[in-house]
Design a protein around this motif. Structure first.
Motif, short mmCIF file in Angstrom:
data_model
loop_
_atom_site.label_atom_id
_atom_site.label_comp_id
_atom_site.label_asym_id
_atom_site.label_seq_id
_atom_site.Cartn_x
_atom_site.Cartn_y
_atom_site.Cartn_z
N SER A 126 46.40 22.64 53.77
CA SER A 126 47.57 21.99 53.88
C SER A 126 47.39 20.32 53.95
O SER A 126 48.01 19.37 53.35
N LEU A 156 47.62 18.25 50.65
CA LEU A 156 49.00 17.89 50.23
C LEU A 156 49.13 16.28 50.63
O LEU A 156 50.00 15.59 50.12
N LYS A 195 46.20 11.67 43.54
CA LYS A 195 47.29 12.31 43.27
C LYS A 195 47.09 13.50 42.39
O LYS A 195 47.87 14.41 42.58
N ARG A 220 46.73 16.14 45.32
CA ARG A 220 47.97 16.44 45.81
C ARG A 220 48.91 17.39 45.03
O ARG A 220 49.47 18.19 45.51
N ARG A 221 48.96 17.05 43.63
CA ARG A 221 49.75 17.69 42.78
C ARG A 221 49.19 19.15 42.62
O ARG A 221 50.40 20.15 42.62
N THR A 222 47.88 19.34 42.66
CA THR A 222 47.71 20.84 42.86
C THR A 222 47.48 21.48 44.16
O THR A 222 47.81 22.84 43.84
N ALA A 223 47.81 20.89 45.01
CA ALA A 223 47.74 21.37 46.47
C ALA A 223 49.42 21.91 46.53
O ALA A 223 49.68 22.98 47.07
N ILE A 224 50.25 21.19 45.93
CA ILE A 224 51.49 21.46 45.98
C ILE A 224 51.67 22.74 44.82
O ILE A 224 52.57 23.64 45.56
N GLN A 225 51.26 22.83 43.79
CA GLN A 225 51.14 23.97 43.09
C GLN A 225 50.72 25.14 43.78
O GLN A 225 51.30 26.14 43.57
N PHE A 232 51.00 25.81 47.00
CA PHE A 232 51.94 26.25 48.17
C PHE A 232 53.21 26.67 47.52
O PHE A 232 53.80 27.45 47.90
N CYS A 233 53.65 26.08 46.43
CA CYS A 233 54.84 26.61 45.44
C CYS A 233 54.47 27.92 45.09
O CYS A 233 55.50 28.91 45.15
N LEU A 267 53.94 23.18 56.98
CA LEU A 267 54.46 22.07 56.24
C LEU A 267 55.09 21.00 57.07
O LEU A 267 55.20 19.78 56.95
#
Length: 139
Positions: free
Chosen positions: A99, A102, A107, A110-115, A117-118, A137
């Motif tokens: 986490s 995130l 950038k 962060r973007r791949t971490a969001i990926q 989690f999604c 989160l």
């Protein structure tokens, strides 16, 4: 055969992680690992590959970290990691450990971490995705 892949090919691939001079090689390794993992299956992926991904997440190069996270997301998407890895237990879950990415300054990380989690939320489904993602989160 599967035994040949896990006995000979996988150790050779993972030896590339030790090459600290060539970050592009390490990044390319993470880009290609999901294909290998489809062949070796869930058990070998969790036992051999996941620790290597975690090694990539502490690399000095941001691009290697981002590619390791992307690899993780693809493994989740392909169903090559068991649900138990995402659920809280005595040790921290994968979601807890990752986490912090995130809010990473990079950038792309962060973007791949969001990926990750999604993809994990989609893999867990409803309501488990909400039950296990929201606590991680929340600040």
């Amino acid at each position: 055969s599967l035994e040949g892949v896990t006995a000979f090919i996988l150790p050779q691939l993972l030896a590339f992680l030790n090459d600290r001079q060539d970050w592009q090689l390490r990044s390319a390794l993470f880009a290609g690992l999901p294909v290998v993992c489809r062949i070796i299956g869930r058990g070998a992926t969790e036992e051999f590959v996941l620790p290597c991904i975690e090694t990539g997440l502490v690399d000095n190069e941001e691009q290697v970290i981002a590619q390791a996270l992307s690899c993780l997301a693809r493994l989740v998407e392909q169903g090559l990691l068991s649900r138990a890895l995402f659920l809280p237990d005595k040790a921290s879950s994968i979601l807890d450990r990752y986490s912090a990415f995130l809010i990473h300054p990079s950038k792309s990380i962060r973007r791949t971490a969001i990926q990750v989690f999604c993809t994990t939320g989609n893999a867990l489904g409803s309501p488990d995705g909400v039950v296990y993602l929201v606590p991680v989160l929340q600040p």
